[in-house]
Structures are given as structure tokens and as C-alpha cells.
Design a protein around this motif. Structure first.
Motif, PDB file in Angstrom:
ATOM      1  N   GLU A  29      37.169  39.389  26.812  1.00 57.84           N
ATOM      2  CA  GLU A  29      38.076  40.771  26.403  1.00 57.84           C
ATOM      3  C   GLU A  29      37.309  41.594  25.907  1.00 57.84           C
ATOM      4  OE1 GLU A  29      40.632  41.546  28.741  1.00 57.84           O
ATOM      5  OE2 GLU A  29      40.543  39.302  29.789  1.00 57.84           O
ATOM      6  N   LYS A  32      34.576  42.400  28.767  1.00 54.08           N
ATOM      7  CA  LYS A  32      34.256  43.138  29.252  1.00 54.08           C
ATOM      8  C   LYS A  32      35.242  44.805  28.150  1.00 54.08           C
ATOM      9  CE  LYS A  32      37.396  42.862  33.338  1.00 54.08           C
ATOM     10  NZ  LYS A  32      38.416  42.466  34.230  1.00 54.08           N
ATOM     11  N   LYS A  35      31.554  46.049  28.088  1.00 51.32           N
ATOM     12  CA  LYS A  35      31.161  46.987  30.191  1.00 51.32           C
ATOM     13  C   LYS A  35      31.673  47.493  30.619  1.00 51.32           C
ATOM     14  CE  LYS A  35      29.940  44.726  34.175  1.00 51.32           C
ATOM     15  NZ  LYS A  35      30.406  43.506  34.870  1.00 51.32           N
ATOM     16  N   ILE A  36      33.039  48.247  30.371  1.00 49.76           N
ATOM     17  CA  ILE A  36      33.867  49.376  30.562  1.00 49.76           C
ATOM     18  C   ILE A  36      33.131  50.280  30.089  1.00 49.76           C
ATOM     19  CG2 ILE A  36      35.784  50.496  31.036  1.00 49.76           C
ATOM     20  CD1 ILE A  36      37.253  47.349  31.738  1.00 49.76           C
ATOM     21  N   TRP A  54      37.441  51.791  38.315  1.00 49.20           N
ATOM     22  CA  TRP A  54      37.790  50.743  37.858  1.00 49.20           C
ATOM     23  C   TRP A  54      38.653  49.412  38.456  1.00 49.20           C
ATOM     24  CZ3 TRP A  54      34.392  48.917  35.175  1.00 49.20           C
ATOM     25  CH2 TRP A  54      33.485  50.043  34.562  1.00 49.20           C
ATOM     26  N   PRO A  55      39.762  49.947  39.427  1.00 50.32           N
ATOM     27  CA  PRO A  55      40.339  49.075  39.829  1.00 50.32           C
ATOM     28  C   PRO A  55      39.937  48.303  41.055  1.00 50.32           C
ATOM     29  CG  PRO A  55      42.000  51.301  39.462  1.00 50.32           C
ATOM     30  CD  PRO A  55      40.774  51.118  39.496  1.00 50.32           C
ATOM     31  N   TYR A  57      35.992  47.753  41.160  1.00 44.16           N
ATOM     32  CA  TYR A  57      35.156  47.517  40.615  1.00 44.16           C
ATOM     33  C   TYR A  57      35.866  45.863  39.930  1.00 44.16           C
ATOM     34  CZ  TYR A  57      31.636  46.068  37.962  1.00 44.16           C
ATOM     35  OH  TYR A  57      30.609  45.956  37.530  1.00 44.16           O
ATOM     36  N   ASN A  58      37.016  45.820  39.220  1.00 39.52           N
ATOM     37  CA  ASN A  58      37.759  45.063  38.336  1.00 39.52           C
ATOM     38  C   ASN A  58      38.403  44.092  39.353  1.00 39.52           C
ATOM     39  OD1 ASN A  58      37.772  46.195  36.086  1.00 39.52           O
ATOM     40  ND2 ASN A  58      39.845  46.777  36.274  1.00 39.52           N
ATOM     41  N   ASP A  61      35.164  42.385  40.843  1.00 42.19           N
ATOM     42  CA  ASP A  61      34.111  41.670  39.181  1.00 42.19           C
ATOM     43  C   ASP A  61      34.948  40.774  39.462  1.00 42.19           C
ATOM     44  OD1 ASP A  61      31.847  42.154  37.327  1.00 42.19           O
ATOM     45  OD2 ASP A  61      33.376  42.377  35.721  1.00 42.19           O
ATOM     46  N   ASP A  62      35.916  39.999  39.767  1.00 47.65           N
ATOM     47  CA  ASP A  62      36.759  39.342  39.169  1.00 47.65           C
ATOM     48  C   ASP A  62      36.006  38.075  40.306  1.00 47.65           C
ATOM     49  OD1 ASP A  62      38.272  39.608  37.159  1.00 47.65           O
ATOM     50  OD2 ASP A  62      39.937  40.910  38.521  1.00 47.65           O
ATOM     51  N   GLU A 133      24.735  47.887  35.315  1.00 46.56           N
ATOM     52  CA  GLU A 133      24.899  46.413  35.402  1.00 46.56           C
ATOM     53  C   GLU A 133      23.533  45.357  35.139  1.00 46.56           C
ATOM     54  OE1 GLU A 133      28.222  45.360  38.701  1.00 46.56           O
ATOM     55  OE2 GLU A 133      26.479  46.292  39.736  1.00 46.56           O
TER      56      GLU A 133
END
Length: 151
Positions: A29, A32, A35-36, A54-55, A57-58, A61-62, A133
Motif C-alpha cells: 500500500e 502504491k 507510485k500514485i 486513476w480508476p 489505471y488501477n 495495474d491490477d 513508470e
């Protein structure tokens, strides 16, 4: 009394993985969040861009994490020295096909991700995202190296 001590020892030993998992989750966490923050700064995201970006990207990323860490871990296990020395050509070809499939899957989700953020970010920020990244991963790796050398 002896049974009580044994029970305490068993409970203690069973709690170690839980504590280790919690520590690992906290580290994940923290990474993360860093990174954000790093990507948001590097891309100079506006609040509107960040809210839309972000939604998406998340989710990307997941999925990427799942492929890299879960599937690749199974490949790593199969590629131990012991397993490789016992592997025949048919098994090696099968493993190679699985690895290629995972690499293709990573490529396809990145391609889909880029396509989906084209309406959110301008092209220059998409290019900067890739650079951010890479820079973040390098910075993180360097911190781990530095931490390892200081021990």
C-alpha cells in the motif's frame, strides 16, 4: 500445564504468517501510494484528469500485477535448476508457449489500456506515463539496493 504451553506455541507459530502478510500488505500500500504521487507529479495531472485516469489505471495495474506475479511465479517454480534438469523437450515447449501467452496477454492489456486513456490524457502525457513508470521502478529498485548495502 504442558498442553497449555504447547497450545501457546502453536498459536504463536500460526500468527507469524498473519503478521508477515499484514506487513507485506502495508508495504504494498505504501509503494502504491508513492507510485500514485510520483506519476501524478510527473504527468502534472489536473484534478479532472486524475479523477478519470486513476480508476482506469488501477484496473490495468491490477491485471498487470496478476499476470506478472501470479503466472510468472509459477514459471519461476518450473524453471528451478532441479526442474530444468528433469524437463524434456515437450515440457519445455509447453512452458515456452505458456510464457509467450502471458507476454502476449500483458501486451494486449497494455494496448487496451492505452486505447482507453486516449480520451482522458493527451498523447504527450501517455508517453510521459510510460517514462514515469520506468523511472519509478528504477527509483524503487535503487532504494532497495541502497537499503541492502547499508545492512
Amino acid at each position: 500445564m504442558k498442553t497449555y504451553k504447547q497450545l501457546l506455541i502453536i498459536l504463536f507459530l500460526l500468527s507469524i504468517p498473519v503478521i508477515a502478510q499484514r506487513h507485506s500488505d502495508e508495504k504494498s500500500e505504501k509503494i502504491k501510494a508513492l507510485k500514485i504521487s510520483f506519476i501524478t507529479t510527473e504527468l502534472s495531472l489536473t484534478s479532472d484528469e486524475a479523477a478519470r485516469f486513476w480508476p482506469v489505471y488501477n484496473v490495468f495495474d491490477d491485471k498487470q500485477f496478476e499476470i506478472r506475479h501470479l503466472k510468472m511465479r509459477s514459471f519461476k517454480d518450473k524453471m528451478s535448476d532441479e526442474n530444468l534438469s528433469k524437463m524434456n523437450d515437450k515440457e519445455a515447449a509447453s512452458l515456452l508457449a505458456e510464457m509467450e501467452s502471458s507476454e502476449d496477454e500483458l501486451y494486449q492489456i497494455r494496448k487496451k489500456f492505452i486505447s482507453s486513456i486516449k480520451g482522458i490524457l493527451p498523447p504527450i502525457k501517455i508517453i510521459k506515463l510510460k517514462k514515469a513508470e520506468i523511472d519509478f521502478n528504477r527509483k524503487l529498485l535503487q532504494q532497495y539496493r541502497d537499503k541492502g548495502q547499508n545492512k
